[in-house]
Design a protein around this motif. Structure first.
Motif, PDB file in Angstrom:
ATOM      1  N   UNK A 265     -82.188   3.807  30.734  1.00 34.79           N
ATOM      2  CA  UNK A 265     -83.414   4.600  30.880  1.00 34.79           C
ATOM      3  C   UNK A 265     -84.157   4.257  32.167  1.00 34.79           C
ATOM      4  N   UNK A 266     -83.951   3.034  32.674  1.00 35.53           N
ATOM      5  CA  UNK A 266     -84.590   2.608  33.915  1.00 35.53           C
ATOM      6  C   UNK A 266     -83.739   2.926  35.138  1.00 35.53           C
ATOM      7  N   UNK A 267     -82.615   3.586  34.929  1.00 34.24           N
ATOM      8  CA  UNK A 267     -81.724   3.903  36.038  1.00 34.24           C
ATOM      9  C   UNK A 267     -80.917   2.714  36.515  1.00 34.24           C
ATOM     10  N   UNK A 268     -80.758   1.686  35.643  1.00 30.26           N
ATOM     11  CA  UNK A 268     -80.030   0.483  35.993  1.00 30.26           C
ATOM     12  C   UNK A 268     -78.708   0.432  35.228  1.00 30.26           C
ATOM     13  N   UNK A 269     -77.811  -0.440  35.645  1.00 31.55           N
ATOM     14  CA  UNK A 269     -76.489  -0.532  35.031  1.00 31.55           C
ATOM     15  C   UNK A 269     -76.615  -0.857  33.542  1.00 31.55           C
ATOM     16  N   UNK A 270     -76.113   0.013  32.657  1.00 26.35           N
ATOM     17  CA  UNK A 270     -76.243  -0.237  31.218  1.00 26.35           C
ATOM     18  C   UNK A 270     -75.236  -1.248  30.685  1.00 26.35           C
ATOM     19  N   UNK A 271     -74.251  -1.618  31.502  1.00 27.68           N
ATOM     20  CA  UNK A 271     -73.272  -2.609  31.053  1.00 27.68           C
ATOM     21  C   UNK A 271     -73.809  -4.000  31.356  1.00 27.68           C
ATOM     22  N   UNK A 272     -73.627  -4.906  30.426  1.00 25.85           N
ATOM     23  CA  UNK A 272     -74.288  -6.211  30.512  1.00 25.85           C
ATOM     24  C   UNK A 272     -73.348  -7.331  30.091  1.00 25.85           C
ATOM     25  N   UNK A 273     -73.820  -8.538  30.289  1.00 22.74           N
ATOM     26  CA  UNK A 273     -73.084  -9.741  29.910  1.00 22.74           C
ATOM     27  C   UNK A 273     -73.830 -10.429  28.777  1.00 22.74           C
ATOM     28  N   UNK A 274     -73.072 -10.969  27.827  1.00 25.44           N
ATOM     29  CA  UNK A 274     -73.668 -11.695  26.707  1.00 25.44           C
ATOM     30  C   UNK A 274     -73.321 -13.179  26.845  1.00 25.44           C
ATOM     31  N   UNK A 275     -74.336 -14.010  26.853  1.00 20.21           N
ATOM     32  CA  UNK A 275     -74.164 -15.456  26.924  1.00 20.21           C
ATOM     33  C   UNK A 275     -74.066 -15.993  25.498  1.00 20.21           C
ATOM     34  N   UNK A 276     -72.919 -16.557  25.171  1.00 17.82           N
ATOM     35  CA  UNK A 276     -72.717 -17.067  23.807  1.00 17.82           C
ATOM     36  C   UNK A 276     -73.374 -18.421  23.598  1.00 17.82           C
ATOM     37  N   UNK A 277     -73.852 -19.038  24.669  1.00 16.72           N
ATOM     38  CA  UNK A 277     -74.482 -20.345  24.544  1.00 16.72           C
ATOM     39  C   UNK A 277     -76.003 -20.196  24.510  1.00 16.72           C
ATOM     40  N   UNK A 278     -76.720 -21.234  24.884  1.00 21.06           N
ATOM     41  CA  UNK A 278     -78.181 -21.250  24.899  1.00 21.06           C
ATOM     42  C   UNK A 278     -78.767 -20.790  23.560  1.00 21.06           C
ATOM     43  N   UNK A 279     -79.773 -19.936  23.579  1.00 20.80           N
ATOM     44  CA  UNK A 279     -80.446 -19.585  22.328  1.00 20.80           C
ATOM     45  C   UNK A 279     -79.580 -18.720  21.417  1.00 20.80           C
ATOM     46  N   UNK A 280     -78.537 -18.102  21.954  1.00 21.66           N
ATOM     47  CA  UNK A 280     -77.674 -17.292  21.100  1.00 21.66           C
ATOM     48  C   UNK A 280     -76.852 -18.139  20.130  1.00 21.66           C
ATOM     49  N   UNK A 281     -76.718 -19.434  20.424  1.00 18.27           N
ATOM     50  CA  UNK A 281     -76.014 -20.310  19.488  1.00 18.27           C
ATOM     51  C   UNK A 281     -76.875 -21.499  19.076  1.00 18.27           C
ATOM     52  N   UNK A 282     -78.155 -21.465  19.447  1.00 22.81           N
ATOM     53  CA  UNK A 282     -79.024 -22.586  19.145  1.00 22.81           C
ATOM     54  C   UNK A 282     -78.614 -23.863  19.842  1.00 22.81           C
ATOM     55  N   UNK A 283     -77.942 -23.727  20.992  1.00 21.41           N
ATOM     56  CA  UNK A 283     -77.431 -24.871  21.769  1.00 21.41           C
ATOM     57  C   UNK A 283     -76.504 -25.766  20.946  1.00 21.41           C
ATOM     58  N   UNK A 284     -75.826 -25.156  19.979  1.00 31.15           N
ATOM     59  CA  UNK A 284     -74.848 -25.866  19.150  1.00 31.15           C
ATOM     60  C   UNK A 284     -73.457 -25.442  19.624  1.00 31.15           C
ATOM     61  N   UNK A 285     -72.692 -26.373  20.192  1.00 36.31           N
ATOM     62  CA  UNK A 285     -71.414 -25.988  20.784  1.00 36.31           C
ATOM     63  C   UNK A 285     -70.399 -25.523  19.745  1.00 36.31           C
ATOM     64  N   UNK A 286     -70.527 -25.997  18.515  1.00 37.36           N
ATOM     65  CA  UNK A 286     -69.655 -25.494  17.457  1.00 37.36           C
ATOM     66  C   UNK A 286     -70.016 -24.040  17.133  1.00 37.36           C
ATOM     67  N   UNK A 287     -71.300 -23.768  17.058  1.00 38.25           N
ATOM     68  CA  UNK A 287     -71.759 -22.411  16.781  1.00 38.25           C
ATOM     69  C   UNK A 287     -71.417 -21.468  17.943  1.00 38.25           C
ATOM     70  N   UNK A 288     -71.375 -22.010  19.167  1.00 41.22           N
ATOM     71  CA  UNK A 288     -71.053 -21.164  20.318  1.00 41.22           C
ATOM     72  C   UNK A 288     -69.686 -20.505  20.167  1.00 41.22           C
ATOM     73  N   UNK A 289     -68.717 -21.267  19.687  1.00 38.32           N
ATOM     74  CA  UNK A 289     -67.386 -20.697  19.468  1.00 38.32           C
ATOM     75  C   UNK A 289     -67.442 -19.573  18.433  1.00 38.32           C
ATOM     76  N   UNK A 290     -68.237 -19.766  17.398  1.00 44.30           N
ATOM     77  CA  UNK A 290     -68.374 -18.730  16.372  1.00 44.30           C
ATOM     78  C   UNK A 290     -69.024 -17.477  16.948  1.00 44.30           C
ATOM     79  N   UNK A 291     -70.047 -17.664  17.786  1.00 43.44           N
ATOM     80  CA  UNK A 291     -70.715 -16.521  18.422  1.00 43.44           C
ATOM     81  C   UNK A 291     -69.733 -15.756  19.302  1.00 43.44           C
ATOM     82  N   UNK A 292     -68.923 -16.489  20.062  1.00 43.20           N
ATOM     83  CA  UNK A 292     -67.939 -15.832  20.925  1.00 43.20           C
ATOM     84  C   UNK A 292     -66.970 -14.984  20.093  1.00 43.20           C
TER      85      UNK A 292
END
Length: 367
Positions: A265-292
């Motif tokens: 809607x802003x005229x910007x690229x709608x394709x994006x990257x998802x970071x499986x680490x940081x807050x998306x996994x609560x900085x838990x490296x075991x959970x990061x694999x599950x998120x991926x």
């Protein structure tokens, strides 16, 4: 007033009263001449940038995977990791575009180790000249393996020493709102992703993409280290990275679809990257694999979110988890284990990459 009258001497109590020392470092030109990109390395960088751009634009249907240590603190272990990753990247090259994380600068909430460039000896001596050399050597070694590289740009001056060797860049959640970093990205030669804010809000990153896409004029340095007015043409390859936030994760299909629609809607690229680490996994490296793996399931399922996901970010090293950094006990550090955020171990990384390759194939067959 006589314009030829001698200027009064400056009261020393008015200038640099809290600066302990100025230490000269090599100019960008001097370091690039000392450690130049070979013709083969230049080809890896150019191809990497072109392929990343093609994936972001949806021309290349592979999944971009930016994977590697949270930060490089031991160049030997980093290169050991790179050799293993290069082999896996070749194995999955039909489905994945693998770019290695080579992060040399770390933002600190309060205090702590600021990365290889700032403190290469991990002991608080801040040998920045040595750190710049060490970082550039790591980049050249990784490129020699045929792997394109990725990094986070934190300091506004250091890119003059390293950016020619980088295929993809990131601006972190803490700096996405910074005018300095938006200006910097407008002149960088590679695609750059802006992460959403630490609160989880997208607006800061969306505004940053728009600002970086336009031409800018700002103070910087040239290759000879002189202060200069830098005028840029803008970076059309700026894009969004979802990393979750205080409000919770944002890698789910609904969040991805909504973020993509807002960018469009802003005229910007709608394709994006998802970071499986940081807050998306609560900085838990075991959970990061599950998120991926959950992101991979989204790709396999198809639908709007599958089409919106251009890539995934992963934090991975030889040994899982993280270890504290004590300058008095450097000899006892575990080889290949992060000293910053916790990472997935190598065996888990191989499994996750294989699963993501399968998900990319499923998305292709369902398109």
């Amino acid at each position: 007033m006589n314009p030829l009258a001698a200027a009064p001497s400056l009261d020393p109590s008015l200038r640099n009263t809290r600066v302990a020392e100025f230490t000269p470092i090599p100019t960008p030109r001097e370091l690039l001449d000392e450690l130049p990109l070979t013709a083969d390395a230049q080809a890896v960088v150019a191809r990497g940038r072109d392929e990343v751009r093609a994936v972001l634009d949806g021309v290349d249907d592979r999944l971009l995977v930016i994977v590697g240590p949270c930060s490089i603190h031991d160049p030997e272990a980093g290169l050991d990791y790179a050799r293993r990753l290069a082999a896996v990247a070749r194995e999955h090259r039909e489905d994945l575009l693998v770019v290695m994380r080579t992060y040399f600068e770390k933002p600190r909430t309060t205090i702590g180790w600021k990365g290889l460039i700032n403190d290469p000896h991990l002991d608080g001596t801040h040998d920045v000249a040595g750190g710049l050399r060490a970082a550039r050597k790591v980049l050249l070694d990784v490129l020699r393996l045929g792997l394109p590289t990725a990094t986070e740009f934190l300091e506004p001056i250091s890119p003059q020493y390293t950016a020619d060797a980088i295929a993809w860049g990131a601006i972190g959640a803490r700096t996405a709102e910074s005018q300095i970093h938006r200006q910097l990205v407008s002149g960088l030669s590679m695609p750059v992703g802006f992460k959403n804010g630490t609160d989880g809000g997208l607006q800061v990153a969306i505004d940053a993409c728009g600002a970086a896409a336009g031409g800018q004029a700002f103070l910087g340095i040239d290759d000879d280290g002189r202060a200069a007015l830098v005028s840029t043409s803008g970076n059309a390859d700026a894009h969004l990275v979802l990393r979750g936030g205080a409000s919770g994760p944002n890698y789910d299909a609904e969040s991805v679809t909504a973020a993509s629609a807002t960018m469009a809607a802003k005229g910007l690229n709608p394709r994006l990257i998802v970071d499986a680490s940081h807050a998306n996994c609560g900085k838990n490296h075991h959970r990061q694999a599950e998120v991926a793996l959950e992101i991979g399931a989204q790709l396999s399922a198809g639908g709007p979110s599958a089409g919106a996901i251009a890539g995934v970010m992963l934090e991975s090293f030889l040994v899982g988890g993280a270890q504290p950094l004590d300058p008095t006990m450097l000899g006892s550090l575990v080889y290949g284990q992060s000293v910053t955020d916790a990472c997935m171990d190598w065996q888990v990384t191989e499994q996750v990459l294989a699963a993501l390759a399968g998900a990319a194939r499923s998305r292709r067959s369902g398109a």
